[in-house]
Scaffold this active site. Sequence first.
Site, short mmCIF file in Angstrom:
data_model
loop_
_atom_site.label_atom_id
_atom_site.label_comp_id
_atom_site.label_asym_id
_atom_site.label_seq_id
_atom_site.Cartn_x
_atom_site.Cartn_y
_atom_site.Cartn_z
N THR A 1 -6.17 -7.28 10.18
CA THR A 1 -6.39 -5.97 9.55
C THR A 1 -5.88 -4.85 10.45
OG1 THR A 1 -8.40 -6.89 8.56
CG2 THR A 1 -8.14 -4.49 8.49
N HIS B 1 -2.31 -5.42 1.19
CA HIS B 1 -3.60 -6.06 0.91
C HIS B 1 -3.37 -7.54 0.69
CE1 HIS B 1 -7.52 -6.88 -0.95
NE2 HIS B 1 -6.85 -7.59 -1.84
N ASN C 1 -2.30 -0.09 6.64
CA ASN C 1 -1.83 -1.37 7.19
C ASN C 1 -0.90 -2.13 6.24
OD1 ASN C 1 -3.80 -2.12 5.43
ND2 ASN C 1 -5.05 -3.23 6.92
N LYS D 1 0.82 -1.21 0.00
CA LYS D 1 0.00 0.00 0.00
C LYS D 1 0.86 1.27 0.00
CE LYS D 1 -4.06 -2.23 2.02
NZ LYS D 1 -5.13 -2.13 3.05
N TYR E 1 -12.36 -1.63 -4.51
CA TYR E 1 -12.91 -1.83 -3.17
C TYR E 1 -14.43 -1.70 -3.13
CZ TYR E 1 -8.32 -2.00 -0.87
OH TYR E 1 -7.07 -2.38 -0.43
N ARG F 1 -2.82 -14.71 4.18
CA ARG F 1 -3.51 -13.98 5.26
C ARG F 1 -2.79 -14.21 6.60
NH1 ARG F 1 -7.66 -10.30 3.69
NH2 ARG F 1 -8.01 -10.27 5.92
N GLU G 1 -9.35 -10.06 -8.43
CA GLU G 1 -8.37 -8.99 -8.17
C GLU G 1 -7.15 -9.11 -9.08
OE1 GLU G 1 -9.78 -8.59 -3.50
OE2 GLU G 1 -7.77 -9.32 -3.93
N1 UDP Z 1 -10.01 -0.44 6.77
C1 UDP Z 1 -10.10 0.74 7.49
N2 UDP Z 1 -10.87 0.76 8.63
C2 UDP Z 1 -11.57 -0.34 9.06
C3 UDP Z 1 -11.48 -1.52 8.31
C4 UDP Z 1 -10.69 -1.54 7.18
O1 UDP Z 1 -9.49 1.75 7.13
O2 UDP Z 1 -12.25 -0.26 10.08
C5 UDP Z 1 -9.19 -0.46 5.55
C6 UDP Z 1 -7.85 -1.20 5.75
O3 UDP Z 1 -6.87 -0.56 4.93
C7 UDP Z 1 -8.20 -2.59 5.22
C8 UDP Z 1 -9.13 -2.26 4.06
O4 UDP Z 1 -9.90 -1.15 4.53
O5 UDP Z 1 -7.04 -3.30 4.83
C9 UDP Z 1 -10.06 -3.38 3.62
O6 UDP Z 1 -10.77 -3.85 4.75
P1 UDP Z 1 -10.96 -5.40 5.01
O7 UDP Z 1 -11.97 -5.56 6.08
O8 UDP Z 1 -11.20 -6.10 3.72
O9 UDP Z 1 -9.54 -5.82 5.63
P2 UDP Z 1 -8.36 -6.73 5.02
O10 UDP Z 1 -9.01 -7.80 4.17
O11 UDP Z 1 -7.48 -5.79 4.21
O12 UDP Z 1 -7.64 -7.29 6.21
MG MG Z 2 -10.35 -7.65 2.63
#
Ligand code: UDP
Ligand code: MG
Length: 147
Positions: free
Chosen positions: A101, A125, A122, A19, A59, A95, A136
Amino acid sequence: MQSNFNYKTMSNITFTMVKPEAVEAKNAGAILNRIENAGFRIVALKKVHLSASRAAEFYAVHKQKPFYQELIDYMSSGPIIAAILEKENAVSDFRKLIGATNPENAEPGTIRADFAESMAKNAVHGSDSDENAQIEADFHFSVDERF
Ligand code: UDP
Ligand code: MG
């Protein structure tokens, strides 16, 4: 038409992005090194600056979430490094490698525990299912860009 990928290979890929803040902080090399050391093979790789509309499309599944606009603004704020990765159990193993996350909940030694700045920023992705990994990967890479 002949494809570069058979069914078995297709079910063992995941898609990742380093990212914007991690690219800016020059952590991309260290993150890719961890990914390769964990047994993933890089099938495709590119640096790209997503437009806001491309980030919104990527997204779209999060359209109803309160963080959607912030996520789009952030993911289009600077270049990312996108990659397709191959390994057995690629989606679930990746993962595990990246961690939760929210980096505060990420296991020690995971990429997010070590490189994430915050829940939003974070570092990486990772696809959440085989089906989304395909979607994707196809969003970012043509067949000619995969090796
Ligand atoms: N995100 C955020 N706030 C939240 C949850 C997610 O800013 O409360 C952002 C974060 O960058 C995350 C992305 O949105 O990686 C996608 O969210 P997802 O729940 O899919 O998490 P991931 O699969 O990336 O762990
Ligand atoms: Mg996700």
